[in-house]
Design a protein around this motif. Structure first.
Motif, PDB file in Angstrom:
ATOM      1  N   THR A 136       0.850  -1.186   0.000  1.00 39.29           N
ATOM      2  CA  THR A 136       0.000   0.000   0.000  1.00 39.29           C
ATOM      3  C   THR A 136       0.887   1.237   0.000  1.00 39.29           C
ATOM      4  OG1 THR A 136      -0.110   0.144   2.408  1.00 39.29           O
ATOM      5  CG2 THR A 136      -1.755  -1.250   1.295  1.00 39.29           C
ATOM      6  N   LYS A 137       0.287   2.368  -0.331  1.00 39.17           N
ATOM      7  CA  LYS A 137       1.044   3.618  -0.320  1.00 39.17           C
ATOM      8  C   LYS A 137       1.604   3.895   1.069  1.00 39.17           C
ATOM      9  CE  LYS A 137       0.667   8.535  -1.415  1.00 39.17           C
ATOM     10  NZ  LYS A 137      -0.248   9.625  -1.874  1.00 39.17           N
ATOM     11  N   TYR A 138       0.806   3.587   2.092  1.00 33.11           N
ATOM     12  CA  TYR A 138       1.253   3.805   3.469  1.00 33.11           C
ATOM     13  C   TYR A 138       2.449   2.918   3.797  1.00 33.11           C
ATOM     14  CZ  TYR A 138       1.333   3.413   8.553  1.00 33.11           C
ATOM     15  OH  TYR A 138       1.737   3.385   9.868  1.00 33.11           O
ATOM     16  N   GLU A 139       2.402   1.648   3.392  1.00 32.98           N
ATOM     17  CA  GLU A 139       3.505   0.719   3.678  1.00 32.98           C
ATOM     18  C   GLU A 139       4.782   1.132   2.946  1.00 32.98           C
ATOM     19  OE1 GLU A 139       0.972  -3.417   4.400  1.00 32.98           O
ATOM     20  OE2 GLU A 139       1.540  -2.808   2.372  1.00 32.98           O
ATOM     21  N   PHE A 140       4.631   1.559   1.693  1.00 34.53           N
ATOM     22  CA  PHE A 140       5.814   1.972   0.932  1.00 34.53           C
ATOM     23  C   PHE A 140       6.421   3.243   1.510  1.00 34.53           C
ATOM     24  CE2 PHE A 140       7.638   3.675  -3.213  1.00 34.53           C
ATOM     25  CZ  PHE A 140       8.755   2.860  -3.156  1.00 34.53           C
ATOM     26  N   ASP A 141       5.576   4.198   1.908  1.00 37.79           N
ATOM     27  CA  ASP A 141       6.074   5.424   2.541  1.00 37.79           C
ATOM     28  C   ASP A 141       6.814   5.103   3.840  1.00 37.79           C
ATOM     29  OD1 ASP A 141       5.152   7.093   0.578  1.00 37.79           O
ATOM     30  OD2 ASP A 141       3.316   7.642   1.614  1.00 37.79           O
ATOM     31  N   ARG A 142       6.307   4.141   4.586  1.00 32.23           N
ATOM     32  CA  ARG A 142       6.950   3.771   5.841  1.00 32.23           C
ATOM     33  C   ARG A 142       8.347   3.204   5.588  1.00 32.23           C
ATOM     34  NH1 ARG A 142       3.966  -0.721   9.226  1.00 32.23           N
ATOM     35  NH2 ARG A 142       4.766  -1.939   7.456  1.00 32.23           N
ATOM     36  N   VAL A 143       8.473   2.355   4.553  1.00 31.10           N
ATOM     37  CA  VAL A 143       9.789   1.794   4.207  1.00 31.10           C
ATOM     38  C   VAL A 143      10.757   2.903   3.823  1.00 31.10           C
ATOM     39  CG1 VAL A 143      11.031   0.354   2.546  1.00 31.10           C
ATOM     40  CG2 VAL A 143       8.871  -0.454   3.516  1.00 31.10           C
ATOM     41  N   LYS A 144      10.297   3.855   3.030  1.00 33.63           N
ATOM     42  CA  LYS A 144      11.171   4.952   2.607  1.00 33.63           C
ATOM     43  C   LYS A 144      11.594   5.819   3.789  1.00 33.63           C
ATOM     44  CE  LYS A 144       8.463   6.618  -0.632  1.00 33.63           C
ATOM     45  NZ  LYS A 144       8.037   7.492  -1.764  1.00 33.63           N
ATOM     46  N   LYS A 145      10.654   6.112   4.676  1.00 37.53           N
ATOM     47  CA  LYS A 145      10.980   6.941   5.842  1.00 37.53           C
ATOM     48  C   LYS A 145      11.941   6.235   6.789  1.00 37.53           C
ATOM     49  CE  LYS A 145       6.704   9.652   5.791  1.00 37.53           C
ATOM     50  NZ  LYS A 145       5.422   9.949   6.477  1.00 37.53           N
ATOM     51  N   GLU A 146      11.739   4.936   6.995  1.00 40.20           N
ATOM     52  CA  GLU A 146      12.645   4.184   7.860  1.00 40.20           C
ATOM     53  C   GLU A 146      14.041   4.100   7.256  1.00 40.20           C
ATOM     54  OE1 GLU A 146      10.822   0.430   8.584  1.00 40.20           O
ATOM     55  OE2 GLU A 146       9.374   1.224  10.047  1.00 40.20           O
ATOM     56  N   THR A 147      14.108   3.978   5.931  1.00 42.32           N
ATOM     57  CA  THR A 147      15.411   3.953   5.264  1.00 42.32           C
ATOM     58  C   THR A 147      16.119   5.291   5.419  1.00 42.32           C
ATOM     59  OG1 THR A 147      14.563   2.370   3.633  1.00 42.32           O
ATOM     60  CG2 THR A 147      16.593   3.536   3.076  1.00 42.32           C
ATOM     61  N   GLU A 148      15.398   6.376   5.230  1.00 40.74           N
ATOM     62  CA  GLU A 148      15.994   7.698   5.405  1.00 40.74           C
ATOM     63  C   GLU A 148      16.451   7.911   6.842  1.00 40.74           C
ATOM     64  OE1 GLU A 148      14.830  11.969   3.686  1.00 40.74           O
ATOM     65  OE2 GLU A 148      13.573  11.400   5.394  1.00 40.74           O
ATOM     66  N   ARG A 149      15.648   7.485   7.792  1.00 34.37           N
ATOM     67  CA  ARG A 149      16.012   7.629   9.206  1.00 34.37           C
ATOM     68  C   ARG A 149      17.293   6.847   9.510  1.00 34.37           C
ATOM     69  NH1 ARG A 149      11.761   5.559  11.162  1.00 34.37           N
ATOM     70  NH2 ARG A 149      10.550   7.477  10.936  1.00 34.37           N
ATOM     71  N   TYR A 150      17.411   5.671   8.927  1.00 35.19           N
ATOM     72  CA  TYR A 150      18.626   4.860   9.106  1.00 35.19           C
ATOM     73  C   TYR A 150      19.850   5.585   8.557  1.00 35.19           C
ATOM     74  CZ  TYR A 150      21.970   1.064   8.298  1.00 35.19           C
ATOM     75  OH  TYR A 150      23.112   0.292   8.252  1.00 35.19           O
ATOM     76  N   VAL A 151      19.690   6.197   7.399  1.00 40.19           N
ATOM     77  CA  VAL A 151      20.811   6.914   6.778  1.00 40.19           C
ATOM     78  C   VAL A 151      21.236   8.104   7.633  1.00 40.19           C
ATOM     79  CG1 VAL A 151      21.505   8.286   4.775  1.00 40.19           C
ATOM     80  CG2 VAL A 151      20.168   6.190   4.459  1.00 40.19           C
ATOM     81  N   ILE A 152      20.279   8.888   8.097  1.00 38.90           N
ATOM     82  CA  ILE A 152      20.590  10.077   8.898  1.00 38.90           C
ATOM     83  C   ILE A 152      21.286   9.696  10.198  1.00 38.90           C
ATOM     84  CG2 ILE A 152      19.610  12.060  10.118  1.00 38.90           C
ATOM     85  CD1 ILE A 152      19.460  12.290   7.074  1.00 38.90           C
ATOM     86  N   GLU A 153      20.798   8.644  10.855  1.00 32.61           N
ATOM     87  CA  GLU A 153      21.350   8.257  12.158  1.00 32.61           C
ATOM     88  C   GLU A 153      22.659   7.479  12.035  1.00 32.61           C
ATOM     89  OE1 GLU A 153      18.252   6.053  14.034  1.00 32.61           O
ATOM     90  OE2 GLU A 153      16.977   7.825  14.381  1.00 32.61           O
ATOM     91  N   THR A 154      22.795   6.632  11.025  1.00 34.77           N
ATOM     92  CA  THR A 154      23.970   5.756  10.904  1.00 34.77           C
ATOM     93  C   THR A 154      25.113   6.422  10.165  1.00 34.77           C
ATOM     94  OG1 THR A 154      22.437   3.878  10.819  1.00 34.77           O
ATOM     95  CG2 THR A 154      24.729   3.447  10.229  1.00 34.77           C
ATOM     96  N   TYR A 155      24.783   7.222   9.164  1.00 35.33           N
ATOM     97  CA  TYR A 155      25.826   7.838   8.331  1.00 35.33           C
ATOM     98  C   TYR A 155      25.675   9.357   8.278  1.00 35.33           C
ATOM     99  CZ  TYR A 155      26.390   3.019   6.660  1.00 35.33           C
ATOM    100  OH  TYR A 155      26.604   1.660   6.586  1.00 35.33           O
ATOM    101  N   PRO A 156      25.868  10.044   9.385  1.00 25.73           N
ATOM    102  CA  PRO A 156      25.767  11.509   9.360  1.00 25.73           C
ATOM    103  C   PRO A 156      26.815  12.146   8.449  1.00 25.73           C
ATOM    104  CG  PRO A 156      26.707  10.754  11.439  1.00 25.73           C
ATOM    105  CD  PRO A 156      26.203   9.543  10.741  1.00 25.73           C
ATOM    106  N   GLU A 157      27.927  11.423   8.226  1.00 28.02           N
ATOM    107  CA  GLU A 157      28.988  11.958   7.367  1.00 28.02           C
ATOM    108  C   GLU A 157      28.560  12.060   5.910  1.00 28.02           C
ATOM    109  OE1 GLU A 157      29.714   7.476   7.757  1.00 28.02           O
ATOM    110  OE2 GLU A 157      29.029   9.145   9.003  1.00 28.02           O
ATOM    111  N   LEU A 158      27.456  11.406   5.549  1.00 30.13           N
ATOM    112  CA  LEU A 158      26.945  11.522   4.180  1.00 30.13           C
ATOM    113  C   LEU A 158      26.287  12.879   3.929  1.00 30.13           C
ATOM    114  CD1 LEU A 158      25.383   7.980   3.524  1.00 30.13           C
ATOM    115  CD2 LEU A 158      27.392   8.977   2.426  1.00 30.13           C
ATOM    116  N   GLU A 159      25.970  13.594   5.007  1.00 27.80           N
ATOM    117  CA  GLU A 159      25.419  14.956   4.923  1.00 27.80           C
ATOM    118  C   GLU A 159      24.141  15.009   4.085  1.00 27.80           C
ATOM    119  OE1 GLU A 159      28.861  16.790   3.127  1.00 27.80           O
ATOM    120  OE2 GLU A 159      29.654  17.386   5.077  1.00 27.80           O
ATOM    121  N   GLN A 160      23.203  14.092   4.361  1.00 27.45           N
ATOM    122  CA  GLN A 160      21.950  14.038   3.617  1.00 27.45           C
ATOM    123  C   GLN A 160      20.887  14.914   4.269  1.00 27.45           C
ATOM    124  OE1 GLN A 160      21.842  12.090   0.566  1.00 27.45           O
ATOM    125  NE2 GLN A 160      23.987  12.350   1.167  1.00 27.45           N
ATOM    126  N   ASP A 161      20.161  15.660   3.460  1.00 30.02           N
ATOM    127  CA  ASP A 161      19.039  16.454   3.960  1.00 30.02           C
ATOM    128  C   ASP A 161      17.854  15.539   4.255  1.00 30.02           C
ATOM    129  OD1 ASP A 161      20.373  18.847   3.738  1.00 30.02           O
ATOM    130  OD2 ASP A 161      19.723  19.175   1.668  1.00 30.02           O
TER     131      ASP A 161
END
Length: 316
Positions: A136-161
């Motif tokens: 569903t759109k909700y499930e896909f959005d959740r996967v994308k948000k969790e992936t972004e959260r992982y990137v921000i928290e795990t790899y701050p050196e990537l400097e992602q907005d």
């Protein structure tokens, strides 16, 4: 970080696979990715996707595969190889959450000056499944948000907005900051920013939906509805902009509220009664008096002509 998904309704596995491979430099262990695939030669990988797609019962407008892209902006703190290693890990985590039992393969592209990105080919069904996987759109959005959260928290050196998980206020602030930067550099606002400002001004000037449509027409803009989605088209270049994407939902809802209030006030105005209407309709007017006098004059003329005729008859 950006995650983009595009579905395909044809079995174009070979075309997409070779497109992805052709654009990759293939000079790193992080340039190639597979999941649930046993083959290693190109034609055998494509054959695995085709064979798995045969298990799905054909239906009209059904999907056979997904072409997805995961992109990160290049960092000033890391080498290209370090960025590739981190992106490869991000892809692994994303695929595990998004389609753990599907066939997946992909290649990393690094030809852009400002980003590195992974192209992925994902089967529409899980291994040997007769049905397409459906998120569903909700499930896909959740996967994308969790992936972004992982990137921000795990790899701050990537400097992602923060883009995918950004709140409405954060998006507005980012748009405002970007517009200010363009203005300081002496450039012109981008099309999206210009249409956003134009619509914001139109909404502020409109008190009814009729006024809104009039202002839109003056600026060469049309509004469209697609299901629950409201958007706008610039007639000069036929570009479409969603209201939600522009971050103007609150402003549009305010116009709708004002329009409803205006319509309600109009419905509350007292209507003329039958007696008052009759009185108004039967009240003498200046035109009525003029017509009455004309009729009287014509009557007198008629009598005069009749008397003259009688005198003539008498003389004869």
């Amino acid at each position: 970080m950006i995650i983009k998904s595009m579905s395909r309704k044809s079995r174009s596995f070979s075309q997409l696979y070779h497109y992805m491979k052709k654009g990759s430099s293939l000079n790193s262990e992080y340039d190639f990715f597979t999941q649930n695939i046993y083959a290693r030669r190109d034609r055998d990988i494509v054959a695995e996707f085709s064979a798995n797609a045969q298990k799905v019962k054909a239906r009209k407008n059904g999907n056979y595969l997904y072409h997805e892209i995961i992109s990160i902006t290049k960092s000033s703190q890391l080498t290209l190889e370090q960025e590739k290693q981190r992106l490869f890990d991000i892809v692994q985590r994303y695929v595990q959450q998004r389609c753990k039992y599907n066939l997946v393969t992909g290649y990393l592209h690094d030809e852009k000056s400002n980003n590195v990105h992974f192209h992925l080919m994902i089967s529409s069904n899980e291994i040997d499944s007769p049905k397409n996987q459906r998120l569903t759109k909700y499930e896909f959005d959740r996967v994308k948000k969790e992936t972004e959260r992982y990137v921000i928290e795990t790899y701050p050196e990537l400097e992602q907005d923060i883009l995918i998980s950004a709140t409405r206020e954060q998006r507005k602030q980012k748009q405002s900051n970007k517009a200010g930067e363009v203005k300081r550099k002496g450039g012109r606002l981008e099309k999206k920013e210009k249409i956003t400002q134009t619509l914001r001004d139109i909404f502020a000037q409109s008190r009814t939906m009729n006024e809104l449509f009039t202002h839109l027409s003056t600026h060469g803009i049309e509004m469209y509805n697609r299901g629950n989605t409201i958007g706008f088209i610039t007639l000069a270049d036929s570009k479409k902009y969603r209201l939600k994407t522009l971050g103007l939902e609150e402003e549009f809802q305010q116009v709708e509220a004002l329009s409803c209030q205006s319509a309600h006030k109009q419905s509350e105005k007292p209507k003329p009664t039958a007696s008052s209407k009759q009185k108004y309709d039967t009240a003498p007017t200046q035109n009525d008096e003029v017509e009455r006098r004309k009729a009287e004059i014509n009557r007198q003329r008629g009598n005069k002509n009749g008397n003259k005729q009688n005198d003539n008859d008498f003389e004869r």
